[in-house]
Scaffold this active site. Structure first.
Site, short mmCIF file in Angstrom:
data_model
loop_
_atom_site.label_atom_id
_atom_site.label_comp_id
_atom_site.label_asym_id
_atom_site.label_seq_id
_atom_site.Cartn_x
_atom_site.Cartn_y
_atom_site.Cartn_z
N PHE A 49 -9.79 -7.80 16.01
CA PHE A 49 -8.80 -8.21 15.01
C PHE A 49 -8.52 -7.04 14.03
O PHE A 49 -9.45 -6.47 13.48
CB PHE A 49 -9.39 -9.42 14.25
N GLN A 50 -7.27 -6.70 13.89
CA GLN A 50 -6.80 -5.64 12.98
C GLN A 50 -7.27 -4.23 13.35
O GLN A 50 -7.19 -3.32 12.54
CB GLN A 50 -7.21 -5.94 11.52
N VAL A 56 15.63 8.97 -2.84
CA VAL A 56 16.39 9.69 -1.81
C VAL A 56 17.67 8.89 -1.57
O VAL A 56 17.65 7.68 -1.48
CB VAL A 56 15.55 9.83 -0.53
N PHE A 62 24.71 7.33 0.53
CA PHE A 62 24.47 8.68 1.03
C PHE A 62 24.75 8.75 2.53
O PHE A 62 25.40 9.66 3.03
CB PHE A 62 23.02 9.09 0.74
N GLU A 67 0.82 -1.22 0.00
CA GLU A 67 0.00 0.00 0.00
C GLU A 67 0.85 1.26 0.00
O GLU A 67 0.42 2.32 -0.48
CB GLU A 67 -0.96 0.00 1.20
C1 LIG Z 1 18.75 14.02 0.27
C2 LIG Z 1 18.17 15.35 -0.03
C3 LIG Z 1 18.98 16.48 -0.13
C4 LIG Z 1 18.45 17.73 -0.46
N1 LIG Z 1 19.29 18.81 -0.65
C5 LIG Z 1 18.78 19.97 -1.16
C6 LIG Z 1 19.62 21.06 -1.52
O1 LIG Z 1 20.84 21.02 -1.36
N2 LIG Z 1 19.04 22.16 -2.06
C7 LIG Z 1 17.68 22.27 -2.26
O2 LIG Z 1 17.20 23.26 -2.79
N3 LIG Z 1 16.87 21.27 -1.89
C8 LIG Z 1 17.39 20.12 -1.37
N4 LIG Z 1 16.54 19.10 -1.06
C9 LIG Z 1 15.10 19.33 -1.19
C10 LIG Z 1 14.57 20.13 -0.01
O3 LIG Z 1 14.44 19.29 1.11
C11 LIG Z 1 13.20 20.76 -0.36
O4 LIG Z 1 12.34 19.75 -0.79
C12 LIG Z 1 13.27 21.80 -1.47
O5 LIG Z 1 14.35 22.69 -1.28
C13 LIG Z 1 11.97 22.57 -1.52
O6 LIG Z 1 11.81 23.12 -2.77
P1 LIG Z 1 10.74 24.26 -3.06
O7 LIG Z 1 10.94 25.37 -2.12
O8 LIG Z 1 10.82 24.53 -4.51
O9 LIG Z 1 9.34 23.49 -2.87
P2 LIG Z 1 8.25 23.42 -1.71
O10 LIG Z 1 8.84 22.98 -0.44
O11 LIG Z 1 7.15 22.60 -2.28
O12 LIG Z 1 7.74 24.92 -1.52
C14 LIG Z 1 6.89 25.54 -2.45
C15 LIG Z 1 6.35 26.83 -1.83
O13 LIG Z 1 5.60 27.50 -2.84
C16 LIG Z 1 4.36 27.91 -2.30
N5 LIG Z 1 3.41 27.96 -3.42
C17 LIG Z 1 2.76 26.94 -4.02
N6 LIG Z 1 2.03 27.39 -5.05
C18 LIG Z 1 2.24 28.72 -5.12
C19 LIG Z 1 1.79 29.73 -6.01
N7 LIG Z 1 0.96 29.47 -7.02
N8 LIG Z 1 2.21 31.00 -5.80
C20 LIG Z 1 3.05 31.29 -4.76
N9 LIG Z 1 3.51 30.37 -3.90
C21 LIG Z 1 3.12 29.10 -4.08
C22 LIG Z 1 4.02 26.89 -1.25
O14 LIG Z 1 3.12 27.41 -0.30
C23 LIG Z 1 5.41 26.61 -0.66
O15 LIG Z 1 5.72 27.50 0.38
C24 LIG Z 1 17.06 17.85 -0.68
C25 LIG Z 1 16.23 16.74 -0.54
C26 LIG Z 1 16.78 15.49 -0.24
C27 LIG Z 1 15.86 14.31 -0.15
C1 LIG Z 2 12.70 5.01 4.75
C2 LIG Z 2 14.05 5.59 4.98
N1 LIG Z 2 14.96 4.89 5.71
C3 LIG Z 2 16.20 5.41 5.91
C4 LIG Z 2 16.55 6.63 5.42
C5 LIG Z 2 17.95 7.21 5.65
N2 LIG Z 2 18.65 7.19 4.34
C6 LIG Z 2 18.70 8.25 3.53
S1 LIG Z 2 19.50 7.96 2.09
C7 LIG Z 2 19.85 6.39 2.53
C8 LIG Z 2 20.65 5.50 1.65
C9 LIG Z 2 20.01 5.21 0.34
O1 LIG Z 2 20.71 4.15 -0.25
P1 LIG Z 2 20.56 3.79 -1.77
O2 LIG Z 2 19.14 3.72 -2.16
O3 LIG Z 2 21.38 2.60 -2.06
O4 LIG Z 2 21.16 5.08 -2.50
P2 LIG Z 2 22.70 5.55 -2.48
O5 LIG Z 2 22.79 6.70 -1.56
O6 LIG Z 2 23.53 4.38 -2.09
O7 LIG Z 2 22.96 5.93 -3.90
C10 LIG Z 2 19.33 6.11 3.82
C11 LIG Z 2 19.50 4.82 4.52
C12 LIG Z 2 15.55 7.33 4.71
N3 LIG Z 2 15.78 8.54 4.21
N4 LIG Z 2 14.33 6.77 4.48
#
Ligand SMILES: Cc1cc2nc3c(=O)[nH]c(=O)nc-3n(C[C@H](O)[C@H](O)[C@H](O)COP(=O)(O)OP(=O)(O)OC[C@H]3O[C@@H](n4cnc5c(N)ncnc54)[C@H](O)[C@@H]3O)c2cc1C
Ligand SMILES: Cc1ncc(C[n+]2csc(CCOP(=O)(O)OP(=O)(O)O)c2C)c(N)n1
Ligand SMILES: [Mg+2]
Length: 574
Positions: free
Chosen positions: A112-113, A382, A467, A50
């Site tokens: 159950f569940q 991620v 990562f 799911e």
């Molecule tokens: C492993 C990992 C590493 C990351 N590293 C980085 C990084 O180095 N740099 C980076 O940038 N991100 C990084 N991210 C992503 C980060 O966590 C955020 O998801 C991202 O920066 C948010 O992008 P955003 O502001 O465009 O989007 P959102 O968080 O979706 O924000 C959008 C905003 O726009 C507003 N909005 C929506 N529609 C409208 C509209 N029509 N008019 C005006 N406002 C509106 C919303 O209310 C909201 O406040 C990483 C993510 C992961 C998983």
């Molecule tokens: C559900 C969940 N468990 C653990 C983490 C912590 N975490 C972030 S990235 C990562 C490693 C991902 O490994 P992989 O998919 O092999 O990608 P790689 O970074 O090796 O390219 C982990 C364990 C997470 N973000 N989400």
């Protein structure tokens, strides 16, 4: 035959334009699935977990902007939805979850569940309600749908199996209006204040995010007037980076040094439609202005001197005629020059020499980028695939990029790809999967064959949770628990009826990815990539890195020379 509550539920969804429900069947859902079975206009998309259903619905909602639906049976069935629903809620996409409930007379007896969905889903939804009587339908369902659509997030209906089978009281939807699309604009006084402020600034930098969707031309016109470099947050990449002469890349630890410096060197930072979360990357001395559709977002991530509530397009259209042309382009040219250098530095890493191992993941991503179609949908796990997607995928206004960017859940890429491919059967959908991420949700590789979904899965096989390994090494921990003893993914794919290929040397990468993309059906390419790739962050200080997961700066400062040399070697030996 009399209409049942379940029939009415499905009728209301179909009338509202819902074309499918993702889920796994179960006793408590039988009424609903039976009524789906009986009609032609709505499909049941059977997945293997799911969680996949919720991620897939999230991808559909992200791509179309419309309500998407997932379902789980009572207790464990709907508990599995939760992680995916968190992702939908954090991504602000409209998703309705149907959480079937145990028989209503048993509620409260630890049957159950038994669980209490109203409590369980409260934190990952804007609305969660138990339907305990046929009279509540379709009103409660419509409130849920309306909430998901207008607040852009998750709504949950908990429906006991026995209530679903009762005779409905109503027989059709109550609401018949299209999705409201109001224009939201700051007042005239506020627009004047904003225009005055921007007209006085010589060094404005724009930080744009996903809220800039559908306002590309206005954003570019704004940057032109202000001579402002545009930095984007990751979720804004697909909407901002393309055909953008003002683009200076992303900021953040995975960003470009040019994005970082453009923000640090401005005198006015203009944030538009972004919730970029990392406080450390905001300038301390600049005047900060924020425009966001949601008032509660203002000032959430940094101090804000001027906050305006408005949607990007309407606000910029009111603002633009009041702006004077900034004649000083020094800030812009310096930022663009910096960007060119940073881009070149990254491009230089995306190479593969025939016969020379290891394969660099940057190279793999560059090849995918070059071979992918004009309107491909990319999803990325991620982990390091997020880094490679952010840095090496080229957006063009038609391509899309989906990830678990706000919630940060592993194993999102394949489920997102399933939702994308079901939604757009004719479009190329490419999942950039980690070997850890793929293994975490591997059951749904089977869904590709079962639903005949030609998703192309690229597996970055680095035999580790790289990562996190990088984070551990860089922050002085001995890496632990990150080894992956992997199967032969290509052979496994073949066993699941998916074309499976395995690239072991750089020269195999391009032909195999090309073969997979051409293949008329699902395909998986397992690429043996180097385990450690230094993902250099922009210049930051230890202070700025605090509280962020990726402590690269600390790696340099920690004095653990062995680890640093080890990390550096992969890069030095290129
Ligand atoms: C492993 C990992 C590493 C990351 N590293 C980085 C990084 O180095 N740099 C980076 O940038 N991100 C990084 N991210 C992503 C980060 O966590 C955020 O998801 C991202 O920066 C948010 O992008 P955003 O502001 O465009 O989007 P959102 O968080 O979706 O924000 C959008 C905003 O726009 C507003 N909005 C929506 N529609 C409208 C509209 N029509 N008019 C005006 N406002 C509106 C919303 O209310 C909201 O406040 C990483 C993510 C992961 C998983
Ligand atoms: C559900 C969940 N468990 C653990 C983490 C912590 N975490 C972030 S990235 C990562 C490693 C991902 O490994 P992989 O998919 O092999 O990608 P790689 O970074 O090796 O390219 C982990 C364990 C997470 N973000 N989400
Ligand atoms: Mg890995």
């Amino acid at each position: 035959m009399a209409m049942k509550v379940a029939d009415l539920l499905v009728e209301v969804l179909a009338e509202a334009g819902v074309r499918r429900i993702y889920g796994v069947v179960g006793d408590s859902l039988n009424g609903i699935t039976d009524s789906i079975r009986a009609r032609q206009d709505l499909d049941w998309i059977h997945v293997r977990n799911e969680e996949t259903a919720a991620f897939a619905a999230g991808a559909e909602a992200h791509l179309t902007g419309k309500l998407a639906v997932c379902a789980g049976s009572c207790g464990p069935g709907n508990l599995h939805l939760i992680n995916g629903l968190y992702d939908c809620q954090r991504n602000r996409v409209p998703v309705l979850a149907i959480a079937a409930q145990i028989p209503s007379p048993e509620i409260g007896s630890a049957y159950f569940q038994e669980t209490h969905p109203e409590h369980l889903f409260a934190q990952c939804s804007h609305y969660t309600e138990l339907v305990s009587h046929p009279e509540q339908m379709p009103r409660v369902l419509e409130i849920a749908m309306q909430t998901a659509i207008s607040r852009r997030g998750v709504a949950v209906i908990a429906l006991p199996g026995d209530v679903a089978l009762q005779t409905a009281v109503e027989d059709k939807p109550r609401l018949h209006f299209p999705t409201p699309q109001p224009s939201v604009c700051p007042s005239e006084d506020e627009i004047n204040t904003l225009a005055d402020l921007l007209n006085r600034s010589k060094r404005t930098t724009i930080l744009g995010g996903a809220g800039c969707a559908r306002a590309h031309a206005d954003l570019i016109a704004l940057a032109g007037k202000l001579q402002a470099p545009i930095v984007h947050a990751l979720r804004g990449k697909e909407f901002i980076e393309y055909e953008n002469p003002f683009d200076v890349g992303m900021t953040g630890l995975l960003g470009f040094s040019s994005g970082y410096h453009a923000m640090m060197n401005c005198d006015v930072l203009l944030m538009i439609g972004t919730d970029f979360p990392y406080q450390q990357f905001f300038p301390k001395d600049a005047t900060i202005v924020q425009i966001d559709l949601r008032g509660e977002q203002l000032g959430r991530r940094s101090k804000v001197d001027y906050g305006f509530i408005g949607d990007t397009k309407t606000t910029l259209r009111s603002l633009l005629p009041k702006l004077e042309q900034n004649q000083d382009d020094e800030h812009l040219s310096r930022s663009l020059e910096h960007y060119r250098k940073a881009r070149k530095g990254l491009d230089d890493l995306a190479v593969g020499q025939p016969g020379k191992k290891p394969i660099h993941p940057q190279f793999v991503t560059r090849v995918v980028d070059q071979l992918a179609s004009e309107d491909a949908v990319f999803t990325c796990d991620v982990g390091t695939p997020t880094i490679w997607a952010a840095r090496y995928l080229t957006m063009n206004g038609k391509r899309r990029l989906l990830g678990s960017f706000n919630h940060g859940s592993m194993a999102n890429a394949l489920p997102h790809a399933i939702g994308a491919q079901v939604t757009y059967p004719g479009r190329q959908v490419i999942s950039l999967s980690g070997d850890g991420g793929l293994a975490m949700g591997m059951g749904d590789l089977l869904t590709l064959k079962q639903h005949d979904l030609p998703v192309k899965t690229i597996v970055y096989r680095n035999d580790s949770l790289a990562f996190v390994e990088l984070e551990m090494k860089a922050s002085g921990f001995v890496d632990f628990g990150t080894d992956l003893h992997n199967p032969d993914f290509a052979a496994m794919a073949e066993g699941a009826g998916v074309l499976g290929l395995r690239a072991e040397t750089p020269e195999q990468v391009e032909p195999m990815i090309a073969q997979a993309l051409k293949h008329d059906g699902p395909a998986l390419v397992e690429v043996l990539v180097s385990r450690q790739e230094l993902s250099m962050p922009p210049t930051i200080t230890l202070e700025q890195a605090k509280g962020f997961g990726l402590f690269m700066a600390k790696a340099v400062l920690s004095g653990r020379g062995d680890e640093i040399i080890d990390l550096a070697r992969v890069n030095l030996l290129r």
